[in-house]
Design an enzyme around this catalytic site. Structure first.
Site, PDB file in Angstrom:
ATOM      1  N   ASP A  14       7.003 -45.801  73.217  1.00  0.00           N
ATOM      2  CA  ASP A  14       5.473 -45.998  73.717  1.00  0.00           C
ATOM      3  C   ASP A  14       5.555 -47.631  73.632  1.00  0.00           C
ATOM      4  OD1 ASP A  14       2.379 -44.661  72.727  1.00  0.00           O
ATOM      5  OD2 ASP A  14       2.846 -46.603  73.997  1.00  0.00           O
ATOM      6  N   ASP A 109       3.300 -45.662  80.056  1.00  0.00           N
ATOM      7  CA  ASP A 109       3.848 -46.426  79.193  1.00  0.00           C
ATOM      8  C   ASP A 109       4.955 -45.676  78.098  1.00  0.00           C
ATOM      9  OD1 ASP A 109       1.913 -45.947  77.290  1.00  0.00           O
ATOM     10  OD2 ASP A 109       2.129 -47.869  76.370  1.00  0.00           O
ATOM     11  N   GLU A 110       4.894 -44.520  78.406  1.00  0.00           N
ATOM     12  CA  GLU A 110       5.318 -43.616  77.211  1.00  0.00           C
ATOM     13  C   GLU A 110       6.270 -42.486  77.808  1.00  0.00           C
ATOM     14  OE1 GLU A 110       2.826 -40.362  74.658  1.00  0.00           O
ATOM     15  OE2 GLU A 110       1.935 -42.198  75.824  1.00  0.00           O
TER      16      GLU A 110
HETATM   17  P1  TTP Z   1      -1.240 -46.233  74.922  1.00  0.00           P
HETATM   18  O1  TTP Z   1       0.019 -46.336  74.950  1.00  0.00           O
HETATM   19  O2  TTP Z   1      -2.303 -45.240  74.588  1.00  0.00           O
HETATM   20  O3  TTP Z   1      -2.123 -47.783  74.583  1.00  0.00           O
HETATM   21  P2  TTP Z   1      -1.285 -49.215  74.215  1.00  0.00           P
HETATM   22  O4  TTP Z   1      -0.037 -49.238  75.019  1.00  0.00           O
HETATM   23  O5  TTP Z   1      -2.097 -50.188  75.002  1.00  0.00           O
HETATM   24  O6  TTP Z   1      -1.263 -49.397  72.808  1.00  0.00           O
HETATM   25  P3  TTP Z   1      -0.187 -48.608  71.782  1.00  0.00           P
HETATM   26  O7  TTP Z   1       0.442 -49.975  71.260  1.00  0.00           O
HETATM   27  O8  TTP Z   1      -1.294 -48.297  70.559  1.00  0.00           O
HETATM   28  O9  TTP Z   1       0.672 -47.930  72.422  1.00  0.00           O
HETATM   29  O10 TTP Z   1      -1.912 -46.618  76.541  1.00  0.00           O
HETATM   30  C1  TTP Z   1      -1.070 -47.044  77.469  1.00  0.00           C
HETATM   31  C2  TTP Z   1      -1.988 -48.050  78.577  1.00  0.00           C
HETATM   32  O11 TTP Z   1      -2.799 -47.199  79.495  1.00  0.00           O
HETATM   33  C3  TTP Z   1      -2.778 -49.203  77.907  1.00  0.00           C
HETATM   34  O12 TTP Z   1      -2.139 -50.187  77.756  1.00  0.00           O
HETATM   35  C4  TTP Z   1      -3.987 -49.157  78.875  1.00  0.00           C
HETATM   36  C5  TTP Z   1      -3.846 -47.581  79.640  1.00  0.00           C
HETATM   37  N1  TTP Z   1      -4.830 -46.914  78.885  1.00  0.00           N
HETATM   38  C6  TTP Z   1      -6.247 -46.813  79.693  1.00  0.00           C
HETATM   39  O13 TTP Z   1      -6.278 -47.606  80.847  1.00  0.00           O
HETATM   40  N2  TTP Z   1      -7.326 -46.289  79.364  1.00  0.00           N
HETATM   41  C7  TTP Z   1      -7.295 -45.538  78.033  1.00  0.00           C
HETATM   42  O14 TTP Z   1      -7.921 -44.817  77.631  1.00  0.00           O
HETATM   43  C8  TTP Z   1      -5.863 -45.537  77.419  1.00  0.00           C
HETATM   44  C9  TTP Z   1      -5.789 -44.874  76.133  1.00  0.00           C
HETATM   45  C10 TTP Z   1      -4.935 -46.073  77.946  1.00  0.00           C
HETATM   46 MG    MG Z   2       1.589 -47.721  74.212  1.00  0.00          MG
END
Ligand code: TTP
Ligand code: MG
Length: 371
Positions: A14, A109-110
């Site tokens: 992730d 992103d995962e």
């Molecule tokens: P995430 O992997 O949930 O968050 P992140 O990568 O920003 O942070 P983390 O280090 O905790 O993993 O989501 C990936 C991307 O998806 C995030 O950068 C932006 C987008 N996203 C949205 O646009 N809206 C949302 O509600 C979420 C949860 C994510």
């Molecule tokens: Mg993330």
């Protein structure tokens, strides 16, 4: 006891503060600062994500941007730039596929990777995870967090354990005590509502959850109760499924009146097959397995399938294969209410096209920004 469920190597990757990290990479003046990516206050936008520097202010995804900026007046607002994020996403998905064919993207992103067998021929799964993180950094200048374990549930919990830029390994030997100490709200798959309900039942960590019988869990949570009973024991046999195993390409139709007319069934199958074939062509794919589905007038539903060594090239080929399968049913003797064709064993698309078809890759990306 059968221990075969302990033998897999599963990695969950992730990206860290994904959209915000891309912005910090491309605008060095934003590094080290609280960065809020999302829609503007003027358009009543919400926060897509924020940098780790902003998280200490209590900001999170989904929060109205206006509120976030009130909580963190020093925060720098950046409007989303999907093109850049999907470009980075393509790169990481390609890296995953350079490691193993068994990649299950979960969002932009995962992804889960089954690395039990991997293209590096590396039996040390933690080393595989390190290599993935390094390749991601070399290719994108972005950091990711990795979780390594023997099933999806543990790998997912592990990847979130030491964010950002983390690498957490949970071995079969460690799993039991790890899970016993894990707070209920950290169990991946236990939502907020369920966690609150469990709290009211005095269940705070895995050890409390473990004390509940499967009967009690089922009574309270239905089918999910069985799942909870299993995961708290470190049992999760769900496979890592590639996009194609999850996505079925198919078309079906219900007749206005049930029919026993074989000719009509054949014609319908050929038309459906052409539609499916066009769908495949559009995604630059081909298939090697065709399945037909029949629902008889008493609602009994049957499927029949056939696989071929070579891809079915045209809609006509697909139609012919589907029609041939009719012989393996009781069509003609029994009346049919619904008929359908679907295909699987798909190949031909690159990983990005697969993800796009799955629609999952672009969960957060409006249509006009894609590609
Ligand atoms: P995430 O992997 O949930 O968050 P992140 O990568 O920003 O942070 P983390 O280090 O905790 O993993 O989501 C990936 C991307 O998806 C995030 O950068 C932006 C987008 N996203 C949205 O646009 N809206 C949302 O509600 C979420 C949860 C994510
Ligand atoms: Mg993330």
């Amino acid at each position: 006891m059968n221990h075969s469920h302990l033998n897999r190597g599963i990695i969950h990757i992730d990206m860290d503060a994904f959209f915000a990290s891309v912005e910090q990479r491309d605008h060095p003046e934003l590094r080290g600062k609280p960065v809020l990516v999302g829609g503007s206050v003027a358009s009543r936008g919400v926060v897509s994500t924020c940098s780790y520097e902003a998280r200490v202010f209590g900001i999170h995804s989904g929060m109205p941007m206006a509120r976030a900026l009130r909580l963190c007046p020093s925060g720098v607002f950046v409007e989303v730039n999907f093109r850049k994020y999907s470009e980075a996403s393509r790169k990481i998905m390609k890296i995953f596929h350079s490691i193993t064919d068994l990649v299950e993207p979960m969002s932009i992103d995962e992804a889960f990777l089954d690395v039990t067998e991997n293209h590096l021929a590396q039996p040390d799964y933690a080393a595989v995870a390190r290599e993935i993180k390094e390749r991601i950094y070399a290719e994108t200048e972005l950091t990711a967090s990795a979780g390594v374990s023997y099933n999806k549930f543990l790998a997912k919990v592990a990847s979130g354990w030491q964010k950002p830029n983390g690498l957490t390994v949970i071995t079969p030997e460690e799993a039991e005590s790890f899970l016993e100490r894990l707070p209920i709200e950290k169990f991946f798959g236990i939502g907020k509502v369920t966690a609150e309900k469990l709290h009211r039942m005095n269940v705070r960590t895995g050890i409390d959850l473990k004390a509940l019988s499967p009967e009690l869990l089922t009574a309270h949570f239905g089918k999910s109760g069985v799942f909870y009973h299993q995961i708290v024991r470190g049992i999760d046999t769900r496979p890592v499924e590639t996009v194609w195993e999850r996505r079925s390409y198919g078309r079906e139709t219900t007749f206005p009146r049930d029919t026993g007319d074989l000719r009509k069934l054949r014609v319908t199958l050929r038309i459906l097959a052409c539609n499916v074939s066009r769908q495949l062509e559009h995604s630059k794919l081909n298939c090697r397995t065709v399945t037909i589905k029949l629902r008889y007038d008493d609602f009994q539903t049957v499927t029949r399938s056939a696989s071929f060594p070579k891809p079915l090239a045209t809609g006509a080929d697909l139609g012919a294969a589907a029609v041939a399968l009719l012989r393996k049913t009781e069509a003609g003797q029994r009346k049919v209410r619904l008929i359908g064709v679907s295909v699987s064993n798909l190949a031909g698309a690159d990983v990005v096209e697969q993800c796009e078809a799955q629609q999952l890759y672009f969960d957060f990306i409006p249509e006009k920004f894609r590609k």
